[in-house]
Design a protein around this motif. Structure first.
Motif, PDB file in Angstrom:
ATOM      1  N   TRP A 100      -1.941   5.508  -0.533  1.00 60.49           N
ATOM      2  CA  TRP A 100      -0.575   5.379  -0.043  1.00 60.49           C
ATOM      3  C   TRP A 100      -0.416   4.118   0.778  1.00 60.49           C
ATOM      4  N   GLU A 101       0.796   3.655   0.797  1.00 57.50           N
ATOM      5  CA  GLU A 101       1.150   2.410   1.460  1.00 57.50           C
ATOM      6  C   GLU A 101       1.388   2.682   2.939  1.00 57.50           C
ATOM      7  N   ALA A 102       0.573   2.054   3.781  1.00 59.48           N
ATOM      8  CA  ALA A 102       0.713   2.226   5.224  1.00 59.48           C
ATOM      9  C   ALA A 102       0.534   0.894   5.929  1.00 59.48           C
ATOM     10  N   ASP A 103       1.018  -0.183   5.298  1.00 57.59           N
ATOM     11  CA  ASP A 103       0.754  -1.487   5.894  1.00 57.59           C
ATOM     12  C   ASP A 103       1.599  -1.759   7.133  1.00 57.59           C
ATOM     13  N   ASP A 104       2.468  -0.824   7.514  1.00 55.01           N
ATOM     14  CA  ASP A 104       3.197  -1.000   8.769  1.00 55.01           C
ATOM     15  C   ASP A 104       2.320  -0.666   9.975  1.00 55.01           C
ATOM     16  N   TRP A 105       1.178   0.001   9.759  1.00 52.42           N
ATOM     17  CA  TRP A 105       0.300   0.340  10.879  1.00 52.42           C
ATOM     18  C   TRP A 105      -1.188   0.287  10.560  1.00 52.42           C
ATOM     19  N   ALA A 106      -1.572   0.526   9.316  1.00 55.54           N
ATOM     20  CA  ALA A 106      -2.983   0.788   9.014  1.00 55.54           C
ATOM     21  C   ALA A 106      -3.865  -0.452   9.048  1.00 55.54           C
ATOM     22  N   THR A 107      -3.402  -1.555   8.571  1.00 53.26           N
ATOM     23  CA  THR A 107      -4.258  -2.732   8.443  1.00 53.26           C
ATOM     24  C   THR A 107      -4.086  -3.634   9.660  1.00 53.26           C
ATOM     25  N   ARG A 108      -5.048  -3.523  10.568  1.00 49.31           N
ATOM     26  CA  ARG A 108      -5.016  -4.278  11.829  1.00 49.31           C
ATOM     27  C   ARG A 108      -3.678  -4.115  12.528  1.00 49.31           C
ATOM     28  N   GLY A 109      -3.225  -2.858  12.637  1.00 45.07           N
ATOM     29  CA  GLY A 109      -1.978  -2.570  13.339  1.00 45.07           C
ATOM     30  C   GLY A 109      -0.747  -3.096  12.630  1.00 45.07           C
ATOM     31  N   GLY A 110      -0.827  -3.268  11.318  1.00 44.87           N
ATOM     32  CA  GLY A 110       0.312  -3.746  10.545  1.00 44.87           C
ATOM     33  C   GLY A 110       0.355  -5.247  10.363  1.00 44.87           C
ATOM     34  N   LEU A 111      -0.663  -5.957  10.845  1.00 37.51           N
ATOM     35  CA  LEU A 111      -0.672  -7.419  10.710  1.00 37.51           C
ATOM     36  C   LEU A 111      -0.941  -7.872   9.283  1.00 37.51           C
ATOM     37  N   GLU A 112      -1.734  -7.084   8.547  1.00 42.55           N
ATOM     38  CA  GLU A 112      -2.048  -7.426   7.159  1.00 42.55           C
ATOM     39  C   GLU A 112      -1.136  -6.615   6.243  1.00 42.55           C
ATOM     40  N   LYS A 113      -0.583  -7.257   5.242  1.00 41.24           N
ATOM     41  CA  LYS A 113       0.293  -6.568   4.300  1.00 41.24           C
ATOM     42  C   LYS A 113      -0.416  -6.391   2.959  1.00 41.24           C
ATOM     43  N   ILE A 114      -0.008  -5.396   2.233  1.00 42.92           N
ATOM     44  CA  ILE A 114      -0.600  -5.128   0.928  1.00 42.92           C
ATOM     45  C   ILE A 114      -0.232  -6.246  -0.042  1.00 42.92           C
ATOM     46  N   ASN A 115      -1.211  -6.681  -0.790  1.00 40.59           N
ATOM     47  CA  ASN A 115      -0.985  -7.688  -1.816  1.00 40.59           C
ATOM     48  C   ASN A 115      -0.699  -6.936  -3.118  1.00 40.59           C
ATOM     49  N   TRP A 116       0.562  -6.717  -3.386  1.00 44.50           N
ATOM     50  CA  TRP A 116       0.965  -5.907  -4.543  1.00 44.50           C
ATOM     51  C   TRP A 116       0.610  -6.569  -5.866  1.00 44.50           C
ATOM     52  N   SER A 117       0.344  -7.870  -5.860  1.00 41.93           N
ATOM     53  CA  SER A 117      -0.041  -8.535  -7.105  1.00 41.93           C
ATOM     54  C   SER A 117      -1.419  -8.071  -7.579  1.00 41.93           C
ATOM     55  N   ARG A 118      -2.183  -7.417  -6.691  1.00 41.39           N
ATOM     56  CA  ARG A 118      -3.518  -6.934  -7.055  1.00 41.39           C
ATOM     57  C   ARG A 118      -3.487  -5.507  -7.596  1.00 41.39           C
ATOM     58  N   ALA A 119      -2.314  -4.906  -7.677  1.00 38.07           N
ATOM     59  CA  ALA A 119      -2.185  -3.544  -8.214  1.00 38.07           C
ATOM     60  C   ALA A 119      -2.465  -3.571  -9.718  1.00 38.07           C
ATOM     61  N   PRO A 120      -2.849  -2.474 -10.303  1.00 35.44           N
ATOM     62  CA  PRO A 120      -2.962  -1.141  -9.714  1.00 35.44           C
ATOM     63  C   PRO A 120      -4.242  -0.999  -8.893  1.00 35.44           C
ATOM     64  N   PHE A 121      -4.199  -0.056  -7.940  1.00 38.33           N
ATOM     65  CA  PHE A 121      -5.323   0.214  -7.053  1.00 38.33           C
ATOM     66  C   PHE A 121      -6.009   1.495  -7.509  1.00 38.33           C
ATOM     67  N   TYR A 122      -7.330   1.512  -7.419  1.00 37.56           N
ATOM     68  CA  TYR A 122      -8.097   2.656  -7.914  1.00 37.56           C
ATOM     69  C   TYR A 122      -9.099   3.139  -6.865  1.00 37.56           C
ATOM     70  N   ALA A 123      -9.403   4.418  -6.942  1.00 36.83           N
ATOM     71  CA  ALA A 123     -10.512   5.010  -6.188  1.00 36.83           C
ATOM     72  C   ALA A 123     -11.326   5.816  -7.192  1.00 36.83           C
ATOM     73  N   TYR A 124     -12.639   5.749  -7.070  1.00 39.75           N
ATOM     74  CA  TYR A 124     -13.517   6.460  -7.997  1.00 39.75           C
ATOM     75  C   TYR A 124     -14.406   7.424  -7.219  1.00 39.75           C
TER      76      TYR A 124
END
Length: 195
Positions: A100-124
């Motif tokens: 889930w997208e939480a770049d308003d707080w999760a990545t260094r307190g919201g300083l880093e934003k998700i790079n949507w050009s790298r989608a899709p994102f996967y977990a295995y």
């Protein structure tokens, strides 16, 4: 893990908060008990979790909840119900995995934003295992002190685990809600009771 009951939700979380290239990956744990959450702790991992599979475990019994990474305890949340502090034990929980997208707080307190050009994102995942009481199952299962996870060996960390836990807290913990005076001017009661 989540009880699926919003008002009095119980929840135990491993959350990977992302990273900046070349920086450590951060894992956040959170505990919700009887609807009360915001009990986060963050640890910088000592390895790159994207490079290979690792073992992430939540051990939960009537005495405590222990979050492990590769058999190293990174968080302990003790049962302090005798002091009036909620502890999740009355509701069944299911296991969920989400991205889930939480770049308003999760990545260094919201300083880093998700790079949507790298989608899709996967977990295995592999070697997924759950040991516990089935739902629906016998009503007496969760309260059965004869379950292996309630045995004397599992009531507290052993000496080696305690050393590893101290190592994580000293060298890798980067946030503990118990020490966050801006959010909690009054120390949460479970922190004063010893987490």
């Amino acid at each position: 893990m989540n009880s699926d009951t919003d008002a009095v939700r119980d929840e135990l979380d491993f959350e990977f908060l992302g990273n900046r290239t070349g920086q450590p990956y951060t894992v956040q744990t959170n505990v919700f008990a009887h609807g009360k959450g915001d009990r986060e702790q963050r640890v910088n991992l000592w390895f790159d979790p994207a490079a290979d599979y690792h073992l992430y475990t939540i051990f939960w019994n009537h005495q405590h909840i222990v979050f492990y990474v590769d058999d190293v305890p990174i968080r302990v949340y003790k049962n302090n119900e005798a002091r009036g502090i909620p502890f999740p034990k009355l509701q069944p929980m299911g296991v969920y995995s989400t991205l889930w997208e939480a770049d308003d707080w999760a990545t260094r307190g919201g300083l880093e934003k998700i790079n949507w050009s790298r989608a899709p994102f996967y977990a295995y995942y592999k070697d997924f295992d759950i040991e516990g009481c089935p739902v629906p199952g016998p009503a007496t299962c969760a309260s059965n002190r004869g379950n292996w996870w309630e045995g004397a060996t599992y009531q507290a960390l052993n000496a080696l685990e305690a050393r590893k836990y101290r190592w994580v807290r000293i060298n890798h913990m980067i946030y503990d809600y118990c020490a966050d005076k801006s959010r909690y001017p009054t120390t949460p009661p479970e922190c004063a009771a010893g987490i």
